[in-house]
Design a protein around this motif. Structure first.
Motif, PDB file in Angstrom:
ATOM      1  N   TRP A   1      48.278  45.829  46.883  1.00  0.00           N
ATOM      2  CA  TRP A   1      46.318  45.904  45.948  1.00  0.00           C
ATOM      3  C   TRP A   1      45.936  47.528  46.293  1.00  0.00           C
ATOM      4  CZ3 TRP A   1      44.655  44.077  41.752  1.00  0.00           C
ATOM      5  CH2 TRP A   1      45.333  43.161  41.115  1.00  0.00           C
TER       6      TRP A   1
ATOM      7  N   ARG B   1      42.893  43.286  47.523  1.00  0.00           N
ATOM      8  CA  ARG B   1      42.692  42.673  46.271  1.00  0.00           C
ATOM      9  C   ARG B   1      41.262  42.204  45.691  1.00  0.00           C
ATOM     10  NH1 ARG B   1      45.940  38.143  43.210  1.00  0.00           N
ATOM     11  NH2 ARG B   1      44.987  37.502  41.153  1.00  0.00           N
ATOM     12  N   ASP B   2      40.435  41.765  46.692  1.00  0.00           N
ATOM     13  CA  ASP B   2      39.359  40.945  46.061  1.00  0.00           C
ATOM     14  C   ASP B   2      38.262  42.624  45.596  1.00  0.00           C
ATOM     15  OD1 ASP B   2      39.349  39.136  46.269  1.00  0.00           O
ATOM     16  OD2 ASP B   2      38.176  39.057  48.265  1.00  0.00           O
TER      17      ASP B   2
ATOM     18  N   GLN C   1      39.704  43.952  42.095  1.00  0.00           N
ATOM     19  CA  GLN C   1      39.301  43.127  41.151  1.00  0.00           C
ATOM     20  C   GLN C   1      38.009  43.394  40.916  1.00  0.00           C
ATOM     21  OE1 GLN C   1      41.629  39.913  41.385  1.00  0.00           O
ATOM     22  NE2 GLN C   1      43.265  40.651  40.390  1.00  0.00           N
ATOM     23  N   SER C   2      37.326  44.227  41.939  1.00  0.00           N
ATOM     24  CA  SER C   2      35.347  44.224  42.079  1.00  0.00           C
ATOM     25  C   SER C   2      35.007  45.213  40.705  1.00  0.00           C
ATOM     26  CB  SER C   2      34.612  44.585  43.239  1.00  0.00           C
ATOM     27  OG  SER C   2      33.450  44.662  42.724  1.00  0.00           O
TER      28      SER C   2
ATOM     29  N   LEU D   1      42.069  50.616  37.053  1.00  0.00           N
ATOM     30  CA  LEU D   1      41.686  49.106  37.144  1.00  0.00           C
ATOM     31  C   LEU D   1      40.855  48.362  36.723  1.00  0.00           C
ATOM     32  CD1 LEU D   1      42.432  48.182  40.626  1.00  0.00           C
ATOM     33  CD2 LEU D   1      44.174  49.023  38.701  1.00  0.00           C
ATOM     34  N   ASN D   2      40.285  49.032  35.736  1.00  0.00           N
ATOM     35  CA  ASN D   2      38.984  48.516  34.440  1.00  0.00           C
ATOM     36  C   ASN D   2      40.318  47.976  33.266  1.00  0.00           C
ATOM     37  OD1 ASN D   2      37.798  48.548  31.777  1.00  0.00           O
ATOM     38  ND2 ASN D   2      35.868  49.646  33.107  1.00  0.00           N
TER      39      ASN D   2
ATOM     40  N   TYR E   1      45.771  50.429  32.474  1.00  0.00           N
ATOM     41  CA  TYR E   1      45.222  49.199  33.058  1.00  0.00           C
ATOM     42  C   TYR E   1      47.025  48.460  33.192  1.00  0.00           C
ATOM     43  CZ  TYR E   1      43.645  44.408  34.127  1.00  0.00           C
ATOM     44  OH  TYR E   1      43.316  43.774  34.374  1.00  0.00           O
TER      45      TYR E   1
ATOM     46  N   ILE F   1      48.403  47.084  36.710  1.00  0.00           N
ATOM     47  CA  ILE F   1      47.888  45.822  37.531  1.00  0.00           C
ATOM     48  C   ILE F   1      49.295  45.844  37.402  1.00  0.00           C
ATOM     49  CG2 ILE F   1      47.349  44.960  35.415  1.00  0.00           C
ATOM     50  CD1 ILE F   1      45.509  45.107  38.210  1.00  0.00           C
TER      51      ILE F   1
END
Length: 184
Positions: free
Chosen positions: A47, A83-84, A87-88, A95-96, A102, A106
Motif C-alpha cells: 500500500w 492501507r487506511d 484509502q482515506s 488513488l482517487n 486509479y 490500486i
C-alpha cells in the motif's frame, strides 16, 4: 540403534529435558503468527508503494512521499495502517476512483515486475517501512504535501502557510511538490 544409544550415554547428543514445572510455557517449534505478520507487513509495504507510485515516478520524490505517509501512520493521521491512509477519501490523487490511472494504481502487486518505476516504488517502500526513525528526512509533523505543478489551485489547508520543503522543477515554474508541517 546401538550407536545412537552410545552417543547419548557419552553426552554427544543432547536431548531436551522435560520440566515438571507447568508454569513454563510450551512454544511450538514453528511460529504460527510469523506468516500472518509477514503477510501483513507485505501488505503494508504494498500500500505504501501504491501511494508513492500513484503520486510520482521519481525516486527522490517517492522517498519523501513515503516518509510523509509513514508520518501519518505513526501519528494516526487518517488511519493507523498504510492501507487506511491510502484509502482515506481525497488524500492521494492517483488513488482517487475518478483518476484515469486509479485501476492500475490500486491493482499493482508484487508480481508486476515489468514496470521499472513500480519495482522502484516497492524497493523504496520497503526501505521507508523498515528505516529507523533517525533516518527520517522530514520531521514527524510533516504529514501533508501537494504538487503545485499539477493543480490549478492550492488546497485550502495550504492557504497562508509556508511549505517546510519544496522540490523545484524548472526555474520559473511551480514546484513539483511542496511539503507542509503542523497541518491539522
Amino acid at each position: 540403534m546401538e550407536s545412537i544409544l552410545s552417543l547419548i550415554l557419552l553426552g554427544k547428543i543432547l536431548l531436551p529435558t522435560i520440566s515438571n514445572d507447568i508454569s513454563t510455557p510450551f512454544f511450538p517449534t514453528t511460529d504460527i503468527t510469523a506468516t500472518d505478520d509477514s503477510a501483513n507487513t507485505e501488505n503494508e509495504i504494498l500500500w505504501l508503494a501504491r501511494i508513492m507510485y500513484s503520486e510520482t515516478k521519481v525516486s527522490y520524490e517517492m522517498r519523501l512521499i513515503g516518509w510523509v505517509v509513514r508520518n501519518r501512520v505513526e501519528t494516526g493521521f487518517r488511519g493507523d495502517t498504510y492501507r487506511d491512509v491510502a484509502q482515506s477519501p481525497g488524500q492521494f490523487s492517483g488513488l482517487n476512483p475518478h483518476d484515469i490511472e486509479y485501476k492500475n494504481n490500486i491493482s499493482l502487486g508484487y508480481g508486476d515486475t515489468k514496470n521499472l518505476a513500480w519495482r522502484q516504488a516497492l524497493v523504496i517502500a520497503e526501505e521507508v517501512y523498515y528505516a529507523p526513525a533517525k533516518a527520517r528526512p522530514l520531521p514527524l509533523a510533516v504529514r501533508h504535501f501537494y504538487s503545485p505543478k499539477a493543480v490549478f489551485r492550492a488546497p485550502s489547508w495550504a492557504d497562508n502557510k509556508m511549505p517546510y520543503h519544496t522540490i523545484q522543477s524548472s526555474p520559473g515554474l511551480p514546484a513539483r511538490f511542496a511539503f507542509y508541517s503542523d497541518i491539522q
